[in-house]
Design an enzyme around this catalytic site. Structure first.
Site, PDB file in Angstrom:
ATOM      1  N   ASN A  54       0.874  -1.176   0.000  1.00 35.38           N
ATOM      2  CA  ASN A  54       0.000   0.000   0.000  1.00 35.38           C
ATOM      3  C   ASN A  54       0.912   1.227   0.000  1.00 35.38           C
ATOM      4  O   ASN A  54       1.495   1.578   1.025  1.00 35.38           O
ATOM      5  CB  ASN A  54      -0.885  -0.049   1.255  1.00 35.38           C
ATOM      6  CG  ASN A  54      -1.847   1.124   1.334  1.00 35.38           C
ATOM      7  OD1 ASN A  54      -1.822   2.021   0.484  1.00 35.38           O
ATOM      8  ND2 ASN A  54      -2.676   1.128   2.353  1.00 35.38           N
ATOM      9  N   ARG A  63      -2.685  -2.157  -3.203  1.00 40.04           N
ATOM     10  CA  ARG A  63      -3.868  -1.357  -2.937  1.00 40.04           C
ATOM     11  C   ARG A  63      -3.813  -0.128  -3.840  1.00 40.04           C
ATOM     12  O   ARG A  63      -2.847   0.636  -3.789  1.00 40.04           O
ATOM     13  CB  ARG A  63      -3.901  -0.914  -1.483  1.00 40.04           C
ATOM     14  CG  ARG A  63      -5.131  -0.098  -1.233  1.00 40.04           C
ATOM     15  CD  ARG A  63      -5.186   0.505   0.111  1.00 40.04           C
ATOM     16  NE  ARG A  63      -6.478   1.165   0.250  1.00 40.04           N
ATOM     17  CZ  ARG A  63      -6.855   1.825   1.307  1.00 40.04           C
ATOM     18  NH1 ARG A  63      -6.063   1.897   2.340  1.00 40.04           N
ATOM     19  NH2 ARG A  63      -8.027   2.398   1.352  1.00 40.04           N
ATOM     20  N   HIS A  98     -12.887   3.371  -0.046  1.00 41.77           N
ATOM     21  CA  HIS A  98     -12.908   2.376   1.054  1.00 41.77           C
ATOM     22  C   HIS A  98     -13.660   1.098   0.641  1.00 41.77           C
ATOM     23  O   HIS A  98     -14.131   0.350   1.504  1.00 41.77           O
ATOM     24  CB  HIS A  98     -13.629   2.912   2.312  1.00 41.77           C
ATOM     25  CG  HIS A  98     -12.919   4.002   3.038  1.00 41.77           C
ATOM     26  ND1 HIS A  98     -13.604   5.008   3.690  1.00 41.77           N
ATOM     27  CD2 HIS A  98     -11.609   4.251   3.254  1.00 41.77           C
ATOM     28  CE1 HIS A  98     -12.746   5.833   4.262  1.00 41.77           C
ATOM     29  NE2 HIS A  98     -11.522   5.392   3.997  1.00 41.77           N
ATOM     30  N   ARG A 151     -11.271  16.405   7.349  1.00 39.69           N
ATOM     31  CA  ARG A 151     -12.037  16.765   6.141  1.00 39.69           C
ATOM     32  C   ARG A 151     -13.449  17.189   6.506  1.00 39.69           C
ATOM     33  O   ARG A 151     -14.058  16.600   7.394  1.00 39.69           O
ATOM     34  CB  ARG A 151     -12.126  15.561   5.189  1.00 39.69           C
ATOM     35  CG  ARG A 151     -10.839  15.258   4.492  1.00 39.69           C
ATOM     36  CD  ARG A 151     -10.972  14.040   3.606  1.00 39.69           C
ATOM     37  NE  ARG A 151      -9.872  13.137   3.857  1.00 39.69           N
ATOM     38  CZ  ARG A 151      -9.905  11.825   3.638  1.00 39.69           C
ATOM     39  NH1 ARG A 151     -11.004  11.257   3.171  1.00 39.69           N
ATOM     40  NH2 ARG A 151      -8.857  11.088   3.897  1.00 39.69           N
ATOM     41  N   GLU A 172      -8.486  -4.794   5.215  1.00 40.37           N
ATOM     42  CA  GLU A 172      -8.391  -4.536   3.777  1.00 40.37           C
ATOM     43  C   GLU A 172      -7.239  -5.325   3.156  1.00 40.37           C
ATOM     44  O   GLU A 172      -7.349  -5.815   2.039  1.00 40.37           O
ATOM     45  CB  GLU A 172      -8.183  -3.033   3.539  1.00 40.37           C
ATOM     46  CG  GLU A 172      -9.427  -2.227   3.839  1.00 40.37           C
ATOM     47  CD  GLU A 172      -9.129  -0.783   4.195  1.00 40.37           C
ATOM     48  OE1 GLU A 172      -8.576  -0.542   5.286  1.00 40.37           O
ATOM     49  OE2 GLU A 172      -9.460   0.100   3.400  1.00 40.37           O
TER      50      GLU A 172
END
Ligand code: AMP
Length: 399
Positions: free
Chosen positions: A7, A90, A179, A240, A385
């Site tokens: 990743n 990823r 996601h 965010r 993940e």
């Protein structure tokens, strides 16, 4: 088969080596400050983590260092890189064309390069990681697993924004969703746990971390999700803003003279829990401050929980029903106060949690927090993940 999962971030490279026969993580770690110094943390089960400061000029150098650690006498878990059966990457964005996990070919890399304009933060490091791998392990099957691909079946009326249609046609501005690998993993895990075919379940999965998204999974397929063109849309996150009136952007630019980059910086890095509280982006700190009576921290908790609640209501309406709600990621798995606030007064939808179970949950395992007899099952499911990426990689590598 052993699968290496990578990743790559702008200045980082995370890795995990799986033994797929036993679903075991043999080693994992993180290269940081790539291109600006460099540090590696390498972990194996039942061993002290190994850390080093070392010059990591680029993702290629970082990957070489990872491979030599994995094979080293002192810290290694394999004898040579020939033991690695395939590599899974990823990749945040697969654009409109890469609708499923894909074996990496020259044309896949070329396509990823063409969509860098809509994926400027995550695209270049992912491509750098892939290229470094192709150079160092040219004969190995490499697979890209996209965060967006779980959303490739979403219907157009849910992904088209109500702006002039040519912005979709010419500029590919639409909802993509992110996601996806996490939402796919936890919804599949829940179906397994409940012992029901996923095709028969309507599930809302809440991935609540520093970045957060909520997805409606109907019959195993994502039908809607809160993140959009970028991971900026949706509920309030660590730093965010999530969704706000778009005119706020132009108003700030006109009245304060901010540039586009400055407004983006405010909405991406200085908003959310941090912006509201003025204290921290970390939900643990916000919770602590709220409990100590800090009003703005209290407000941040309320805004976060209310945003999640609204999405659950909306997605139950879109699916015309609801069988289960799943909480996952840092906040979803650990912050009982947020889960409690989201789930209180939701009995009209069938969501009723056992407040004791929710407070006294066991960390790190799937945990049922539903009240006895509740119509909707509410669970905490730790996300994984990397394992999901490893499963897809093995499937494609052995096809
Ligand atoms: P993530 O992005 O999934 O790593 O989640 C990070 C968020 O989870 C932060 O807001 C943390 O405050 C929150 N969190 C709460 N408890 C924990 C915990 N025990 N471990 C990690 N993250 C946690």
């Amino acid at each position: 088969m052993k699968i290496l999962v990578l990743n790559a971030g702008s200045s980082s490279l995370k890795y995990q080596l799986f033994n797929m026969e036993t679903a075991e993580v043999l080693a994992k770690g993180l290269c940081e400050r790539i291109g600006a110094g460099g540090a590696v943390t390498h972990k194996r089960p039942n061993a002290q983590p190994y850390t080093e400061e070392t010059e990591l000029a680029d993702h290629g150098v970082a990957l070489s260092r990872v491979l030599s650690l994995l094979c080293s006498d002192q810290y290694g878990v394999i004898k040579s890189i020939d033991e690695i059966g395939a590599v899974g990457h990823r990749v945040a964005h697969g654009g409109e064309q890469l609708k499923e996990s894909s074996v990496i070919t020259e044309s896949v890399v070329k396509y990823l390069e063409t969509i860098v304009p809509i994926n400027p933060l995550h695209g270049p490091p992912a491509i750098a990681g892939i290229k470094a791998c192709l150079k160092l392990m040219p004969t190995l099957t490499q697979v890209a697993v996209f965060d967006t691909s779980f959303y490739s079946d979403i219907e157009d009326f849910r992904y088209i924004y109500p702006i002039p249609y040519e912005f979709y046609e010419n500029d590919k501005i639409r909802r993509y969703g992110f996601h996806g690998t996490s939402h796919r993993y936890v919804s599949a895990e829940l179906a397994k746990i409940l012992g029901k075919p996923i095709e028969e379940l309507k599930i809302i999965t809440c991935h609540l971390g520093n970045g957060s998204s909520i997805t409606a999974v109907d019959g195993g397929k994502a039908i809607d999700t809160s993140m959009g063109f970028t991971p900026q849309e949706g509920i309030a996150m660590g730093t965010r803003s999530g969704s706000i009136d778009p005119t706020v952007v132009t108003y700030l630019m006109k009245t304060k003279g901010y540039t586009a980059n400055e407004v983006e910086d405010i909405l991406n890095k200085k908003s959310g829990l941090l912006g509201i509280s003025g204290l921290s982006n970390d939900c643990r700190n916000i919770t602590e401050a709220a409990n100590a009576g800090n009003k703005r921290a209290e407000l941040a908790v309320k805004i976060l929980a209310n945003g999640i609640k609204k999405h659950i209501g909306a997605y139950a309406a879109e699916m015309n029903g609801l069988d289960a709600v799943v909480f996952t990621a840092g906040i979803g798995e650990n912050q009982w106060n947020i889960r409690e606030k989201v789930c209180e007064n939701m009995s009209y939808l069938g969501i009723e949690i056992d407040f004791d179970k929710n407070r006294n949950f066991t960390r790190g395992i799937p945990f049922d927090i539903s009240k006895e007899g509740a119509k909707v099952a509410t669970w905490i499911i730790p996300t994984d993940e990397e394992y999901m990426i490893a499963i897809d990689t093995q499937r494609l590598a052995t096809k």
